[in-house]
Design an enzyme around this catalytic site. Sequence first.
Site, PDB file in Angstrom:
ATOM      1  CB  CYS A  23     -60.660 -43.187  18.601  1.00 37.23           C
ATOM      2  SG  CYS A  23     -61.060 -42.613  20.150  1.00 37.23           S
TER       3      CYS A  23
ATOM      4  CB  CYS B  79     -59.108 -39.725  20.587  1.00 37.53           C
ATOM      5  SG  CYS B  79     -60.341 -39.038  19.300  1.00 37.53           S
TER       6      CYS B  79
ATOM      7  CG  ASP C 119     -33.463 -28.150  25.272  1.00 40.37           C
ATOM      8  OD1 ASP C 119     -32.965 -29.614  24.881  1.00 40.37           O
ATOM      9  OD2 ASP C 119     -34.256 -28.088  25.895  1.00 40.37           O
TER      10      ASP C 119
END
Length: 411
Positions: free
Chosen positions: A216, A200, A335
């Site tokens: 949450c 959250c 990458d």
Amino acid sequence: MTDGKMPLRAKVASSVSRTAAALSRAAGRGDGSVIGGWIGLKIDPDLLAHLAAGRSIALISGTNGKTTTTRLAAAAVGVLGPVATNGFGANMPTGHTSALAKAGQTPYAVLEVDEHYLAQVLIATEPRVVALLNLSRDQLDRAKEVAMMAQMWRTALAKHPGVHVVANADDPMVVWASAGSPAVTWFSAGQRWHDDSWVCPECGSPIERQADQWWCTGCSLRRPVPQWVVEDDGVVDPRGAWHKVSLQLPGRVNLGNAATALAVAAQFGVRPTDAVSRLSTVASVAGRYAQVVREGRNIRLLLAKNPASWLEAFDMADVAPTLLSINARDPDGLDTSWLFDVDFSPLRGRQVLITGDRAYDLAVRLEVNEVPFQHVRTFGEAVKLVPPGRLEVIANYTAFQDIRAELDRVL
Ligand SMILES: [Zn+2]
């Protein structure tokens, strides 16, 4: 806005910006919007604000889907009259400046905004509507940066309480960024990628999910009830009416983008019944989703630039032979370890071909997911290896550009 009301410096800057963009196009250097806007802003640093004045503007931002949603929203708002828009993904202030200068006097503008520039463009353009699509990691950015971006949005929106926010109820980061705004319309566009929103942003507790819902476990942050929802092959509006949406763009992701576009247009007074037919006119967006027939193969190009958009591409692609191409040049990020963030198992059972500078990184990744594949050196080779019919091509940024160039040249 009328040219007559602009200060002289802004008029000169706007005119020079248009000329520079035209010269750049004539010289074959892309669409010229970046250089044109750059020169214009050098002459008049407030040029974007001057060009925006008097227009009703919508800004569209988020990590993924903003170019497509901008195109769809511009088409929908177009019911009312001419709309200025940066249709080619030039989504920083130079691109906005150039788009507005080039469009001349239009009552409306729909602008795609790079998520890092939202605060700056809010100040310059004083929009009527801001649409927030999603926040996820881009290339090697980590979830921490995603939370920082949400904080930046939240702070920026707090300074513009008059802006109507149109926001994705399915993305906890977007909900948290928007929740302080006085006027929010929520849409549900789904969220396939959850890896950047398990924590959250308000209190740091874990976020739980069940079916479409999320909440949450430590505070009151939870999924708001959306007013615009994708249902079957259409969109339900806030009054509960269902509208069939026929798109030329593939996948449920694009139905979500259509729902967002209709929600944005509604803030300008456009009824969804008047807008839906215009959405079906959008065929490809800066070459994405473009379909080309070569040697009996119907080739479709899908761009996937970060983990969330790879998942979306798998969803958009038909169950058909699929060519994957990965480069790791500057615009892609050097990458490729993010490949391990993506689950490639949806490709099992399809004929999979791989190519690109970093095809071998892809090979390792597919091995891990137990997806059989063949390596090809060129796009032309891939075309010959698949049977007539659909060939889906999913590529990251420069790989996508390479394939577009090869399609123009070789085949
Ligand atoms: Zn919380």
